[in-house]
Design a protein around this motif. Sequence first.
Motif, PDB file in Angstrom:
ATOM      1  N   GLU A  68      55.141  19.876 129.911  1.00  0.00           N
ATOM      2  CA  GLU A  68      55.916  20.089 131.139  1.00  0.00           C
ATOM      3  C   GLU A  68      55.131  19.608 132.366  1.00  0.00           C
ATOM      4  O   GLU A  68      55.678  18.920 133.236  1.00  0.00           O
ATOM      5  N   ALA A  69      53.863  19.987 132.400  1.00  0.00           N
ATOM      6  CA  ALA A  69      53.005  19.558 133.520  1.00  0.00           C
ATOM      7  C   ALA A  69      52.882  18.038 133.542  1.00  0.00           C
ATOM      8  O   ALA A  69      52.875  17.402 134.605  1.00  0.00           O
ATOM      9  N   LEU A 115      44.043  14.975 132.096  1.00  0.00           N
ATOM     10  CA  LEU A 115      43.128  14.371 131.120  1.00  0.00           C
ATOM     11  C   LEU A 115      43.900  13.534 130.098  1.00  0.00           C
ATOM     12  O   LEU A 115      43.480  12.433 129.737  1.00  0.00           O
ATOM     13  N   LEU A 116      45.031  14.051 129.654  1.00  0.00           N
ATOM     14  CA  LEU A 116      45.851  13.302 128.686  1.00  0.00           C
ATOM     15  C   LEU A 116      46.395  12.027 129.323  1.00  0.00           C
ATOM     16  O   LEU A 116      46.412  10.965 128.696  1.00  0.00           O
ATOM     17  N   GLY A 117      46.842  12.158 130.564  1.00  0.00           N
ATOM     18  CA  GLY A 117      47.344  10.987 131.290  1.00  0.00           C
ATOM     19  C   GLY A 117      46.279   9.912 131.370  1.00  0.00           C
ATOM     20  O   GLY A 117      46.528   8.739 131.063  1.00  0.00           O
ATOM     21  N   GLY A 118      45.070  10.314 131.756  1.00  0.00           N
ATOM     22  CA  GLY A 118      43.956   9.362 131.834  1.00  0.00           C
ATOM     23  C   GLY A 118      43.678   8.715 130.484  1.00  0.00           C
ATOM     24  O   GLY A 118      43.452   7.508 130.382  1.00  0.00           O
ATOM     25  N   ALA A 119      43.721   9.522 129.421  1.00  0.00           N
ATOM     26  CA  ALA A 119      43.423   9.021 128.073  1.00  0.00           C
ATOM     27  C   ALA A 119      44.492   8.053 127.586  1.00  0.00           C
ATOM     28  O   ALA A 119      44.198   7.073 126.902  1.00  0.00           O
ATOM     29  N   LEU A 120      45.743   8.317 127.970  1.00  0.00           N
ATOM     30  CA  LEU A 120      46.846   7.481 127.486  1.00  0.00           C
ATOM     31  C   LEU A 120      47.085   6.246 128.350  1.00  0.00           C
ATOM     32  O   LEU A 120      47.528   5.217 127.863  1.00  0.00           O
ATOM     33  N   GLN A 121      46.805   6.356 129.670  1.00  0.00           N
ATOM     34  CA  GLN A 121      47.111   5.238 130.569  1.00  0.00           C
ATOM     35  C   GLN A 121      45.997   4.192 130.600  1.00  0.00           C
ATOM     36  O   GLN A 121      46.205   3.096 131.080  1.00  0.00           O
ATOM     37  N   ASN A 138      44.353  25.635 131.490  1.00  0.00           N
ATOM     38  CA  ASN A 138      44.878  25.018 132.714  1.00  0.00           C
ATOM     39  C   ASN A 138      45.729  23.799 132.338  1.00  0.00           C
ATOM     40  O   ASN A 138      45.207  22.705 132.129  1.00  0.00           O
ATOM     41  N   PRO A 139      47.058  23.993 132.251  1.00  0.00           N
ATOM     42  CA  PRO A 139      47.927  22.908 131.777  1.00  0.00           C
ATOM     43  C   PRO A 139      47.877  21.674 132.669  1.00  0.00           C
ATOM     44  O   PRO A 139      47.991  20.542 132.182  1.00  0.00           O
ATOM     45  N   ILE A 140      47.683  21.884 133.988  1.00  0.00           N
ATOM     46  CA  ILE A 140      47.679  20.743 134.909  1.00  0.00           C
ATOM     47  C   ILE A 140      46.458  19.865 134.654  1.00  0.00           C
ATOM     48  O   ILE A 140      46.555  18.637 134.583  1.00  0.00           O
ATOM     49  N   MET A 141      45.323  20.521 134.445  1.00  0.00           N
ATOM     50  CA  MET A 141      44.110  19.754 134.169  1.00  0.00           C
ATOM     51  C   MET A 141      44.228  19.018 132.829  1.00  0.00           C
ATOM     52  O   MET A 141      43.846  17.851 132.702  1.00  0.00           O
ATOM     53  N   ASP A 142      44.781  19.728 131.815  1.00  0.00           N
ATOM     54  CA  ASP A 142      44.966  19.092 130.503  1.00  0.00           C
ATOM     55  C   ASP A 142      45.899  17.886 130.608  1.00  0.00           C
ATOM     56  O   ASP A 142      45.655  16.830 130.013  1.00  0.00           O
ATOM     57  N   ALA A 143      46.984  18.046 131.370  1.00  0.00           N
ATOM     58  CA  ALA A 143      47.954  16.953 131.529  1.00  0.00           C
ATOM     59  C   ALA A 143      47.292  15.751 132.183  1.00  0.00           C
ATOM     60  O   ALA A 143      47.533  14.596 131.805  1.00  0.00           O
TER      61      ALA A 143
END
Length: 319
Positions: free
Chosen positions: A52-53, A20-26, A13-18
């Motif tokens: 992309e997501a 999680l990554l956003g949360g980890a990076l922000q 699920n690319p949207i969920m991964d994106a």
Amino acid sequence: QMQGTIFPAPNFNPIMDAQLLGGALQGISCEKDVLIDILTQRCNSQRLMIAEAYRDMYGRDLITDLKENLSHHFKEVMVGLMYPPASYDAHELWHALKGADTEENCLIDILASRSNMEIFQIKEAYLMQYNNDLQQDIDSETSGHFRDTLMNLAQGTRMEGYADPSTAAQDAMILWEACQQKTGEHKNMLQMILCNKSYQQLWMVFQEFQNISGQDIVDAINECYDGYFQELLVAIVLCVRDKPSYFAYRLYNAIHDLGFHNKTVIRILIARSEIDLMNIRQRYKERYGKSLFHDIKHFASGHYESALLAICAGDAEDY
């Protein structure tokens, strides 16, 4: 049977991964474990969908955010994983050619081991990313017979699948003479055969060479030539014989030679992760007695170590 260590993740699920990554990076402190868990456990095409997501969701570029939040070798691994294979090779070649010092070993690793199709894609990516012609850059940044051989490989014109037993002895004879005479003309003949004949043909040529000279072609090249020209010729021969063994040998040297050569280790692990890294691990263990997993653990540390080990995908018995 060639096998990598990274496969497409099921239930992707690319949207969920994106997210999680956003949360980890922000966050206030970057959650590096989350980055490792996601980016090393998705195949390259899935990682590109995540990027992309991520752009759709945050209006930001994932590679840029990784570069801004991470540092050192850990950053190189995470960013490297985000390039499509041909773009990653192009990126590595560009830095090898345009850095403060030309990194000959990077040029050798990539150009000696890639197929015609891969070389064609690398040249396209190189042109798109840097608006430069790869062959022109090789021409201006390297020299001598080393340059000529790289230029030949970069044409991507190796014959494929074709083998002619009747000319194998002839080719072997030319190679043998080239090792005896060492004139410029002989060096040209040598590299022409090694760069243009099919792998199937070269298998037979090396066999005939052994029959004619009583010597293995690698030993003959090592005796007759030196410098990067010699290293490149040997790399071509080793790749013809068995690519996973070649990369196992390169990794071993990068890990044990005068300190850990991080760039080489990162490049090989990322580039081979979906092709033959499992085979490379097997050859490494057979040849050197210790597992690749064990040796990386011994030399790397922190999140950098965790990321490399996740790509290497070691088993419990590899510790």
